[in-house]
Design a protein around this motif. Structure first.
Motif, mmCIF file in Angstrom:
data_model
loop_
_atom_site.group_PDB
_atom_site.id
_atom_site.type_symbol
_atom_site.label_atom_id
_atom_site.label_comp_id
_atom_site.label_asym_id
_atom_site.label_seq_id
_atom_site.Cartn_x
_atom_site.Cartn_y
_atom_site.Cartn_z
ATOM 1 N N VAL A 1 26.877 55.806 42.271
ATOM 2 C CA VAL A 1 27.061 57.212 42.650
ATOM 3 C C VAL A 1 28.470 57.665 42.278
ATOM 4 O O VAL A 1 28.658 58.713 41.658
ATOM 5 C CB VAL A 1 26.804 57.410 44.166
ATOM 6 C CG1 VAL A 1 27.280 58.785 44.631
ATOM 7 C CG2 VAL A 1 25.321 57.229 44.478
ATOM 8 N N ALA A 2 29.475 56.870 42.615
ATOM 9 C CA ALA A 2 30.866 57.258 42.345
ATOM 10 C C ALA A 2 31.147 57.324 40.843
ATOM 11 O O ALA A 2 31.799 58.251 40.363
ATOM 12 C CB ALA A 2 31.820 56.285 43.038
ATOM 13 N N TYR A 3 30.659 56.342 40.090
ATOM 14 C CA TYR A 3 30.912 56.347 38.646
ATOM 15 C C TYR A 3 30.192 57.512 37.952
ATOM 16 O O TYR A 3 30.717 58.078 36.990
ATOM 17 C CB TYR A 3 30.556 54.984 38.028
ATOM 18 C CG TYR A 3 31.687 53.988 38.180
ATOM 19 C CD1 TYR A 3 32.010 53.461 39.428
ATOM 20 C CD2 TYR A 3 32.490 53.619 37.102
ATOM 21 C CE1 TYR A 3 33.075 52.580 39.597
ATOM 22 C CE2 TYR A 3 33.560 52.741 37.252
ATOM 23 C CZ TYR A 3 33.844 52.224 38.505
ATOM 24 O OH TYR A 3 34.910 51.370 38.664
ATOM 25 N N SER A 4 29.017 57.878 38.452
ATOM 26 C CA SER A 4 28.281 59.013 37.873
ATOM 27 C C SER A 4 28.941 60.342 38.229
ATOM 28 O O SER A 4 28.783 61.336 37.525
ATOM 29 C CB SER A 4 26.843 59.042 38.400
ATOM 30 O OG SER A 4 26.198 57.828 38.191
ATOM 31 N N TRP A 5 29.612 60.337 39.318
ATOM 32 C CA TRP A 5 30.297 61.533 39.817
ATOM 33 C C TRP A 5 31.530 61.816 38.963
ATOM 34 O O TRP A 5 31.885 62.978 38.745
ATOM 35 C CB TRP A 5 30.591 61.260 41.272
ATOM 36 C CG TRP A 5 31.679 61.913 42.050
ATOM 37 C CD1 TRP A 5 32.716 62.685 41.632
ATOM 38 C CD2 TRP A 5 31.821 61.816 43.487
ATOM 39 N NE1 TRP A 5 33.491 63.054 42.701
ATOM 40 C CE2 TRP A 5 32.971 62.554 43.839
ATOM 41 C CE3 TRP A 5 31.104 61.189 44.487
ATOM 42 C CZ2 TRP A 5 33.406 62.673 45.171
ATOM 43 C CZ3 TRP A 5 31.543 61.306 45.802
ATOM 44 C CH2 TRP A 5 32.674 62.042 46.130
ATOM 45 N N ALA B 1 25.826 52.447 45.669
ATOM 46 C CA ALA B 1 26.850 53.420 46.054
ATOM 47 C C ALA B 1 27.957 53.510 45.002
ATOM 48 O O ALA B 1 28.522 54.577 44.780
ATOM 49 C CB ALA B 1 27.435 53.055 47.417
ATOM 50 N N GLU B 2 28.249 52.411 44.369
ATOM 51 C CA GLU B 2 29.275 52.435 43.320
ATOM 52 C C GLU B 2 28.790 53.256 42.131
ATOM 53 O O GLU B 2 29.566 54.005 41.518
ATOM 54 C CB GLU B 2 29.611 51.003 42.889
ATOM 55 C CG GLU B 2 30.958 50.877 42.219
ATOM 56 C CD GLU B 2 31.180 49.495 41.635
ATOM 57 O OE1 GLU B 2 32.209 48.890 41.925
ATOM 58 O OE2 GLU B 2 30.304 49.010 40.874
ATOM 59 N N SER C 1 30.492 44.686 39.494
ATOM 60 C CA SER C 1 31.101 46.011 39.628
ATOM 61 C C SER C 1 31.081 46.764 38.318
ATOM 62 O O SER C 1 31.302 46.190 37.249
ATOM 63 C CB SER C 1 32.552 45.891 40.114
ATOM 64 O OG SER C 1 33.171 47.171 40.108
ATOM 65 N N HIS D 1 33.276 48.627 37.474
ATOM 66 C CA HIS D 1 34.653 48.670 36.977
ATOM 67 C C HIS D 1 34.785 47.881 35.673
ATOM 68 O O HIS D 1 35.603 48.219 34.811
ATOM 69 C CB HIS D 1 35.613 48.124 38.039
ATOM 70 C CG HIS D 1 37.047 48.315 37.698
ATOM 71 N ND1 HIS D 1 37.929 47.289 37.520
ATOM 72 C CD2 HIS D 1 37.757 49.447 37.461
ATOM 73 C CE1 HIS D 1 39.111 47.758 37.203
ATOM 74 N NE2 HIS D 1 39.048 49.072 37.175
ATOM 75 N N ASP E 1 22.750 46.758 46.894
ATOM 76 C CA ASP E 1 24.010 47.205 47.488
ATOM 77 C C ASP E 1 25.007 47.721 46.459
ATOM 78 O O ASP E 1 26.094 48.173 46.839
ATOM 79 C CB ASP E 1 24.630 46.090 48.333
ATOM 80 C CG ASP E 1 24.820 44.804 47.543
ATOM 81 O OD1 ASP E 1 23.875 44.390 46.858
ATOM 82 O OD2 ASP E 1 25.909 44.229 47.599
ATOM 83 N N ALA E 2 24.664 47.692 45.177
ATOM 84 C CA ALA E 2 25.562 48.228 44.150
ATOM 85 C C ALA E 2 25.337 49.715 43.904
ATOM 86 O O ALA E 2 26.051 50.335 43.117
ATOM 87 C CB ALA E 2 25.396 47.449 42.846
#
Lengths: 445, 445, 445
Positions: free
Chosen positions: A335-339, A332-333, A305, A307, A329-330
């Motif tokens: 995407v969120a951290y770059s956002w 999508a995470e 992660s 995180h 499968d990592a």
């Protein structure tokens, strides 16, 4: 005739138009393993020796010895060709066909024992006979603008045009293998610093950055295993473990963890000081399958992660981190951290994630949820110049199809607006993020 | 009229043509729970009693007692039919409709309280009255070639044609329940070995393999929980825990782990010795929802990685491991492991992953990145013969659509080349990988 | 003219027809952060101040100070508009354009420094001048039926029509921050109970439920971090930690875990007793990026599993748990848990998962494998009424496209049957699951 004339075009007309236009753009490739002294393949063995082919052929039954280093190049190529039929469904095989057609006038749609001889001869005629002229021809034909290299810290960085073949400081050895025989010796030799403790280690690392930046380096890069978690260095706590490491003593696991964390943090500090983006390539575990072919032994543990990287991203707000994750499968995470994090940028689609099914799913989410100015399209990861074009063409096709479907049909964008996004992703962002910057200049984002 | 005449065809013409052709091929089903003494359903209750229907109906409000074993079969079917409306959106419901149409001349597109009676009567007329003739009709109509069974280790394996209904040694009880009352007794009885310690346990296990192989078994199989991590057996360390287990004594958690690891490793050794593929079905946790209906109580923890299996895959290079993973998001990791390890083959799409959305995403990646000779298309996991055809048709549709989109449109393949890949995936590979082999013969890959 | 007239319609004719029909249905929104005293935006700053815009703009280079609370609203809007170009690829930007067009007569397809002034004035004319009349206009125009709120436990719940703006008891503070200064004081004040130990804490919590239910609350909700694992409360073990917490003393990590588990279990007991669905929103970690803009600091660790919730789901068989997961890759596990547990319902697509690429993949699997009567379509999570329509339109488009592709083309459903499913998912299920129920009444599923 554009450079990509032997690439498949998308079937959808809107996507095809976007693709045709992208094909006219130069390629900016921010990560490769190209040898600048010998960038294009001298023979077909250097193409077929790419680990994707040897590992897939081995995985489908070819003994590793069939491509042993001791064999004659032609024998290796012939051995491998006998197994290409088993992998002719793969996207990696499609790169090979595009290379054979684009660069060597090959016409069939498969390569096998019956056709390998002729193709080998053709490639040899061009690659070996032309030498550096062949390097230039592949460069031109592919319309390359810049190709980033992977340079060990003690690479002399001499003998090539660093505006074309851009140096990039690769730091895996410093972080993960500092205590192994040879590393410290190489570091002393490369920097002239008598490394004996944490302070002199830092001095040596700074010298490395000075040398790399002065010779045109535009990124620092590292690949990190899934169990690595960066943490703020506590130099006091690290004093003894680092000293033991530089003396080549055996390290306990906790000492090794301390050394890794300390050196990694030093590197991030230097990236801040020298204004270099720090490419993080997260996930590989080395040598999971030791009996595999060269380059085909590493895998991953999907339980990873971003995180674990929060402290790093917060602490070094001024450092740009282009991030690649290995486990598909990592994505999508990321995407969120770059956002959320201004300094985290999703970069390319790497290795086991560099498969159209994974790229397409990932890219759609990135285009829907990450600011377009942060999207670092693609990199080839190639070892020979010939691979850059077919790999980028694969990505351009997916980008064209995604923008046609999601942008033009889905949101009513004009083709021009879709192309504007494509240009930003493929060309403008890499140029800007990896632009050379002076010590006072802010980072790209 | 082909076997699949009541199956939905893909809408895309190219995909439809591929599907039509696949429909003419025999079905090779390498994993099911068919009872070879009673393979087809004798009444509709045996169809509606499939845990997919009872668990989905229960999940949408039906009390578990509505399908209690004590009820009359017709009453159970009627009770369930009252809840089919709540689940008529699911793909599992679509299998049911295809069965009703293909095998029982049913015409409506939903089954409910008003239509259950007539359908029940029709199925009873055929199944119960015809008996074994009905088994043969379903077999022929479905164009089955081989159906693998799930046989407990003490199954006598007698009384059926094992070239059609192929034995498969299921080993969950040996590994996970060795210490539970009954297991050792069953093992002694099945083998005649007086199991008392690790050595005699091994002797008994070898006898099981001998018997299974001599009666035509072509695979060993096991389902393993997410927290299981195979490791090289240390027989010394295992001596006491194994002895305590075979004596039925209570085990500490670490002892239980030692026993599980030891027995599992023995099984892998026997697979090597007897040239049997070892099907690994990774992920289920049993009885997560104890109040559920029979067969509908198991779930999983998605935090699982094939990295835990590295030692096994390396050590048993000569054993073929067809691998299924339960958590849908674990599919991408299986692609990578199959791409690198010669002895790891991605097998089917299992249980909670056996949903078109998950299959389609997974299959596309497998077709793009795993050598085609390693792709083991699909298995039914069925309890009654009637389910094999609709389940395989579901998979064939997805395969046809994927090959049309990815192969024909995306890469310019001819329909013949696309069919070649389909044939390899659906028929050739399962036949070859699960072919009977003598002790000297190499494994399939 | 229907409410959605400025929304993009799907390109596929069958999907477009489904979408048009859905656009005529009322919106039932089971989760939002609307302020019932001031539901619609009074000016454009209240729209652009939505954390999606400020965080995406900040992520692409805008300093957090550009939208500081101390600035004049118009200045904040102008500052933000200068960065909208960097994020005009995102789906969040498309909501903004739909709001500008639907509610303010805006015509361009992007908002920038040149157009922000006119748009700001238009919105101000309507929002600020009309006040409550504007709230009603947005409500009517969006065809809203019910909008669920997020009410702190000490919200007086007075001054609005609770059949329209439905109270929902949000309990994060009680579970996660009981020991923090202020929480207990607020609880005492809200309930009149002199909370001093576990027993009086329980008494106070019951009073909260009584008050919320009597004022029309129809759900209890909580967001939980990835490391939270519900477990059956052991009130004996919890006595001391709870007392220490209510006294505001420092808690050891194990004590804090005990307090969290105990209070959470109390809430679930109250949900059982008061027949309230308990919305679980699983995954966020607060303040991962402390330097971010307000509302844009939280992220997640993707390593999370619903398996941690098994004891809760089993124990409270009578409580309905609408579940949202934050990490996009956790969606497939939720499909499986909803398929097995009668009381687990997949709810909406939340926050970092509320991206079309993730919704589409997730929704397809839900429609294929979860009983339709359990699908709780979508919620807006909005802070201002204007966002409900474009967000629901985004979801309706994906639902229409999925039902057209999967239902009409894939399974031969009539458009009526596809609409039947859409209606169940979007309207019937939320109405039924969140219907007010008396103490004797069973839960929805």
């Amino acid at each position: 005739m554009t450079a990509d004339s032997h690439a498949r075009r998308p079937a959808d007309p809107a996507a095809r138009d976007l693709f045709e236009e992208m094909s006219r753009w130069p390629i900016f490739d921010p990560h490769s393993h190209i040898d600048p002294h010998r960038p294009a393949a001298r023979d077909l063995d250097e193409v077929l020796g790419y680990h994707y082919y040897t590992e897939l052929a081995h995985s489908s039954g070819m003994p590793a010895e069939a491509v042993a280093p001791g064999l004659a190049p032609r024998a290796r190529a012939e051995n491998l060709a006998r197994h290409l039929g088993a992998i002719d469904n793969t996207v990696q095989h499609s790169w090979l066909i595009e290379i054979a057609r684009t660069f060597h006038g090959f016409e069939p749609d498969r390569i096998g024992p019956d056709t390998i001889g002729g193709l080998y001869d053709a490639a040899l005629r061009e690659g070996a006979r032309e030498g550096e002229a062949w390097d230039r021809r592949v460069w031109e034909r592919s319309n390359l603008e810049a190709v980033f290299l992977t340079n060990e810290f003690d690479d002399p960085l001499e003998g090539w045009d660093t505006t074309r073949y851009v140096p990039c400081l690769r730091t895996d050895d410093l972080v993960l293998k500092l205590h192994q025989p040879g590393t410290i010796g190489r570091l002393k030799k490369a920097t002239g610093v008598d490394v004996g403790d944490a302070a002199s280690l830092r001095e040596a690392v700074v010298k490395l950055f000075e040398r790399f930046v002065s010779r045109g380096a535009r990124a620092c890069a590292i690949s990190l295993p899934p169990d690595f978690a960066p943490r703020k260095a506590a130099f006091k706590r690290a004093v003894t473990p680092v000293r033991r490491a530089v003396q080549g003593l055996d390290l306990r696991p906790d000492e090794h963890a301390e050394v890794r964390a300390t050196v990694f943090w030093m590197l991030a500090e230097c990236c801040a000081e020298f204004r270099l983006p720090f490419d993080l390539m997260i996930g590989p575990i080395r040598n999971v399958y030791p009996a595999g072919v060269a380059g085909g032994r590493d895998l991953f543990d999907r339980r990873v992660s971003l995180h674990e990287y929060r402290e790093l991203f917060n602490h070094f707000a001024g450092v740009t981190f282009p991030v690649s994750t290995l486990s598909p499968d990592a994505g999508a995470e990321l995407v969120a951290y770059s956002w959320i994090f201004p300094n985290v940028l999703p970069m390319g689609h790497w290795w086991y994630s560099n498969v159209p099914a994974f790229i397409a799913a990932d890219l759609k989410a990135r285009l829907q949820a990450v600011p377009k100015v942060k999207l670092l399209g693609y990199y080839s990861d190639a070892y020979k110049l010939e691979f850059i074009l077919p790999k980028f063409n694969m990505y351009r096709r997916i980008l064209a199809e995604t923008l046609a479907e999601e942008g033009i049909v889905g949101r009513g964008w004009s083709p021009e607006r879709a192309l504007e996004v494509a240009k930003v992703v493929l060309v403008d962002n890499p140029r800007r993020v990896f632009a050379p910057r002076g010590p006072g200049e802010p980072s790209a984002i």
